[in-house]
Write a protein that holds these residues in place. Structure first.
Motif, short mmCIF file in Angstrom:
data_model
loop_
_atom_site.label_atom_id
_atom_site.label_comp_id
_atom_site.label_asym_id
_atom_site.label_seq_id
_atom_site.Cartn_x
_atom_site.Cartn_y
_atom_site.Cartn_z
N LYS A 79 52.94 12.88 69.81
CA LYS A 79 52.11 13.69 70.72
C LYS A 79 52.01 13.03 72.09
CE LYS A 79 49.15 15.82 67.19
NZ LYS A 79 47.75 15.93 66.68
N GLU A 80 51.80 11.72 72.11
CA GLU A 80 51.65 11.02 73.39
C GLU A 80 52.95 11.06 74.18
OE1 GLU A 80 49.36 8.35 76.08
OE2 GLU A 80 49.28 10.29 75.08
N THR A 81 54.08 10.95 73.50
CA THR A 81 55.37 11.07 74.18
C THR A 81 55.54 12.46 74.78
OG1 THR A 81 56.36 9.47 72.66
CG2 THR A 81 57.86 10.89 73.91
N MET A 82 55.16 13.48 74.03
CA MET A 82 55.30 14.85 74.52
C MET A 82 54.31 15.15 75.64
SD MET A 82 56.04 16.93 70.98
CE MET A 82 57.67 16.83 70.20
N ARG A 83 53.19 14.45 75.67
CA ARG A 83 52.25 14.59 76.79
C ARG A 83 52.85 14.01 78.07
NH1 ARG A 83 48.93 11.61 79.84
NH2 ARG A 83 49.39 9.68 78.72
N MET A 84 53.36 12.78 77.97
CA MET A 84 53.86 12.09 79.16
C MET A 84 55.25 12.56 79.58
SD MET A 84 52.63 8.13 78.80
CE MET A 84 53.01 7.86 80.55
N HIS A 85 56.05 12.98 78.62
CA HIS A 85 57.44 13.34 78.92
C HIS A 85 57.81 14.68 78.27
CE1 HIS A 85 58.05 9.28 80.49
NE2 HIS A 85 57.46 8.84 79.41
N PRO A 86 57.13 15.76 78.66
CA PRO A 86 57.54 17.06 78.10
C PRO A 86 58.98 17.35 78.48
CG PRO A 86 56.14 17.36 80.02
CD PRO A 86 56.11 15.89 79.70
N ILE A 87 59.78 17.72 77.51
CA ILE A 87 61.21 17.93 77.77
C ILE A 87 61.43 19.09 78.74
CG2 ILE A 87 63.41 18.51 76.69
CD1 ILE A 87 62.45 15.65 76.26
N VAL A 88 60.55 20.08 78.70
CA VAL A 88 60.59 21.18 79.68
C VAL A 88 59.31 21.07 80.52
CG1 VAL A 88 60.82 23.66 80.05
CG2 VAL A 88 61.88 22.60 78.05
N PRO A 89 59.33 20.30 81.60
CA PRO A 89 58.09 20.04 82.37
C PRO A 89 57.56 21.26 83.09
CG PRO A 89 59.98 19.09 83.50
CD PRO A 89 60.49 19.56 82.17
N LEU A 90 58.45 22.15 83.49
CA LEU A 90 58.05 23.44 84.07
C LEU A 90 58.52 24.52 83.11
CD1 LEU A 90 59.23 22.86 87.77
CD2 LEU A 90 56.87 22.82 86.95
N LEU A 91 57.59 25.19 82.46
CA LEU A 91 58.00 26.24 81.52
C LEU A 91 58.90 27.24 82.24
CD1 LEU A 91 54.79 26.99 79.42
CD2 LEU A 91 56.61 25.32 78.99
N ILE A 92 59.91 27.71 81.53
CA ILE A 92 60.89 28.61 82.13
C ILE A 92 60.16 29.77 82.81
CG2 ILE A 92 62.85 30.13 81.65
CD1 ILE A 92 63.45 28.32 79.23
N PRO A 93 60.53 30.11 84.06
CA PRO A 93 59.76 31.09 84.84
C PRO A 93 59.58 32.43 84.12
CG PRO A 93 61.39 30.01 86.22
CD PRO A 93 61.67 29.58 84.81
N ARG A 94 58.44 33.00 84.36
CA ARG A 94 58.13 34.35 83.89
C ARG A 94 57.99 35.26 85.10
NH1 ARG A 94 54.50 33.85 78.65
NH2 ARG A 94 55.36 31.94 77.75
N VAL A 95 58.00 36.55 84.85
CA VAL A 95 57.88 37.54 85.93
C VAL A 95 56.68 38.43 85.66
CG1 VAL A 95 58.99 39.48 87.11
CG2 VAL A 95 60.36 37.54 86.36
N ALA A 96 55.85 38.61 86.68
CA ALA A 96 54.69 39.49 86.56
C ALA A 96 55.16 40.94 86.44
CB ALA A 96 53.77 39.33 87.77
N ARG A 97 54.73 41.61 85.38
CA ARG A 97 55.17 42.99 85.13
C ARG A 97 54.33 44.01 85.87
NH1 ARG A 97 54.83 43.97 79.17
NH2 ARG A 97 56.26 45.69 79.56
N GLU A 98 53.15 43.59 86.34
CA GLU A 98 52.30 44.47 87.15
C GLU A 98 51.32 43.62 87.93
OE1 GLU A 98 48.76 45.98 84.35
OE2 GLU A 98 50.73 46.63 83.62
N ASP A 99 50.66 44.22 88.89
CA ASP A 99 49.65 43.50 89.66
C ASP A 99 48.50 43.06 88.76
OD1 ASP A 99 51.13 43.96 91.91
OD2 ASP A 99 49.81 45.52 92.74
N ALA A 100 47.96 41.89 89.04
CA ALA A 100 46.79 41.40 88.29
C ALA A 100 46.01 40.47 89.19
CB ALA A 100 47.23 40.68 87.01
N ALA A 101 44.81 40.13 88.76
CA ALA A 101 43.95 39.22 89.52
C ALA A 101 43.46 38.11 88.61
CB ALA A 101 42.76 39.99 90.11
#
Length: 513
Positions: free
Chosen positions: A366-388
């Motif tokens: 767990k500590e390794t995955m905290r400090m060194h997440p293999i995907v540090p930026l989750l793969i981008p998502r796209v907003a399907r509609e306006d939101a706040a």
């Protein structure tokens, strides 16, 4: 002279039109989250360095946990806190379950036919269901437990053969990546891809395959200008698209070979669930009339490539990061060794059923995955509609990034976040399975990695046996302060300089044979 004026004016007018279109593409006025002022056309690309997760983290310190950047023609919303991640991944997950169209998705994943890049819809929902119920179900993982045990034992035998005083072991390159590749290819295609270091198929050697994997992960993680400034896509300014097409063709040749092998001979005659690999399962259901969207041959190839790629890199890199951190904290080595000696003893290897009784090993993972997440930026998502959210607008079409790396370094969540302290997870209920948003190595919500359970099993078992079977030290003359912890960014983030260590066997010799 006059003959050149008209073409010049036309080009200038076209450039001005495209510039205005890129700059003022939204007619509606949005109250966007705070962020740095973008340049015309390029937006905030100039603020992103070689390690985007770190660059974006530094910006979020100034602009807050919900930040707006502009990458070319698209607004980019970045979440760097638990509350913001909860909104995008859990509360309103259905609004952000889609993927952007990228060149890598088009040219390296059969035009978005894989699990990772396929857009939200009937095909993706079906793909996710197949993964959860057919490929990574608890029953199938249990049936294939012997593969993980076999390959871990093969790895420790190989390390034993090259170990000894002052003998340097290249842990990742020669052992961990081979372990991961052998585990996943035996599960996916029924055999090792490289039984003796070579292959009869279109990939002639392990070295070529490793190059293909490195190229695939790099190209799926780069900031490709054409993805963000579409009207420049045709120019391929960075040369990435040319490379994507090349590696895509190489993987397709391999996938065709795998499917051809499964179409004839012993593969089609095998009986019993335990004898069937994942390609068998996929080919059996490829044209099932009950499927809402038939997979067909393209779908099977895309799934197979996704499974092999996803199962080869991440587990091996996580164990390498864990060993790197432990070499900088010898006292943590001692705690882990004592736990293993007490629970397992020195007369056998660690088995998967031992893991619930090894809390410190679990804490180290767990500590390794905290400090060194293999995907540090989750793969981008796209907003399907306006939101706040949080008093700000997230416009339809905006790209959304979750900076998992920043959340793992948040001092409001973790004491001394820059220090490797497995003890912080002893007695903690925080898990890595997507429910506790402080720790998201596999993501969360609908787009969470469907193979996370397999990855966890492999990381835990291999790390525990490495620690149980050997005493590990740095090469002679190197201090722990000199051990580089630099990263290389791609779709996954690994060590810039592969880990070199000295292994000294500590169990009875017959256990290594």
């Amino acid at each position: 002279m006059e003959n050149t004026i008209l073409p010049t004016m036309v080009l200038a007018a076209l450039f001005l039109f495209l510039f205005l279109k890129a700059t003022f593409r939204h007619g509606k006025k949005y109250n966007l989250p705070p962020g740095p002022k973008p340049w015309p056309i390029i937006g905030n690309f100039d603020l992103i360095g070689a390690l985007p997760h770190r660059s974006i983290h530094e910006l979020s310190k100034k602009y807050g946990p919900l930040m707006h950047l502009r990458f070319g023609s698209f607004p980019l919303i970045v979440a760097s806190s638990v509350d913001m991640a909860r909104f995008f991944l859990r509360t309103k997950d259905i609004l952000y379950v889609d993927r952007p169209k990228t060149a890598s998705g088009k040219y390296t994943t059969y035009n978005y036919a894989d699990i990772t890049w396929s857009p939200y819809g009937a095909y993706w929902r079906q793909a996710r269901r197949i993964c959860l119920t057919k490929l990574f179900s608890p029953r199938r993982l249990a049936l294939m437990a012997h593969i993980r045990v076999d390959e871990v034992h093969a790895m420790v035998r190989d390390i034993f053969a090259v170990s000894g005083p002052k003998r340097v072991v290249h842990l990742y390159r020669d052992h961990m990546s081979t372990l991961s590749l052998n585990v996943i290819t035996r599960m996916v295609m029924g055999k090792r891809l490289f039984a003796d270091g070579s292959s009869e198929g279109p990939v002639p050697s392990m070295e070529v395959f490793r190059w293909m994997m490195d190229e695939l992960f790099l190209l799926n993680g780069v900031l490709n200008i054409g993805d963000w400034i579409p009207w420049l896509d045709w120019m391929d300014l960075q040369g990435y698209v040319r490379r994507m097409k090349k590696v895509g063709k190489m993987f397709d040749a391999l996938m065709e070979h795998v499917l051809d092998e499964h179409s004839v001979g012993e593969h089609r005659r095998r009986d019993g669930e335990a004898a069937r690999d994942m390609v068998d399962v996929l080919m059996d259901i490829a044209d099932d009339p009950s499927l809402e969207v038939p997979l067909g041959r393209i779908g099977v190839k895309a799934f197979t490539q996704d499974l092999i790629a996803g199962g080869t890199e991440s587990s091996a890199a996580t164990v390498e990061w864990a060993m790197s951190e432990l070499l900088r904290r010898p006292d943590a080595f001692d705690v882990a060794t004592k736990e293993l000696d007490r629970i397992v003893g020195r007369g056998r290897w660690v088995m998967e059923e031992d893991m619930p009784n090894l809390p410190y090993i679990e804490a180290m993972v767990k500590e390794t995955m905290r400090m060194h997440p293999i995907v540090p930026l989750l793969i981008p998502r796209v907003a399907r509609e306006d939101a706040a959210v949080g008093g700000y607008d997230v416009p339809k079409g905006a790209r959304v990034l979750i900076n998992v790396w920043a959340m793992g370094r948040d001092p409001e969540l973790w004491d001394a976040p820059e220090e490797f302290r497995p003890e912080r997870f002893i007695g903690s209920k925080i898990d890595v399975k997507g429910q506790d948003l402080e720790l998201l190595p596999f993501g969360s919500g609908r787009r969470m990695c469907p193979g996370y359970n397999l990855g966890l099993k492999e990381v835990r078992l291999s790390l525990a046996n490495l620690l149980h079977g050997f005493t590990w030290t740095l090469p002679e003359g190197m201090s722990k302060e000199e051990l580089s912890m630099e990263e290389v960014f791609g779709l996954t983030t690994s060590r810039k300089y592969p880990l070199e260590v000295v292994a000294d066997p500590k169990l009875p010799a017959h256990l290594y044979l």
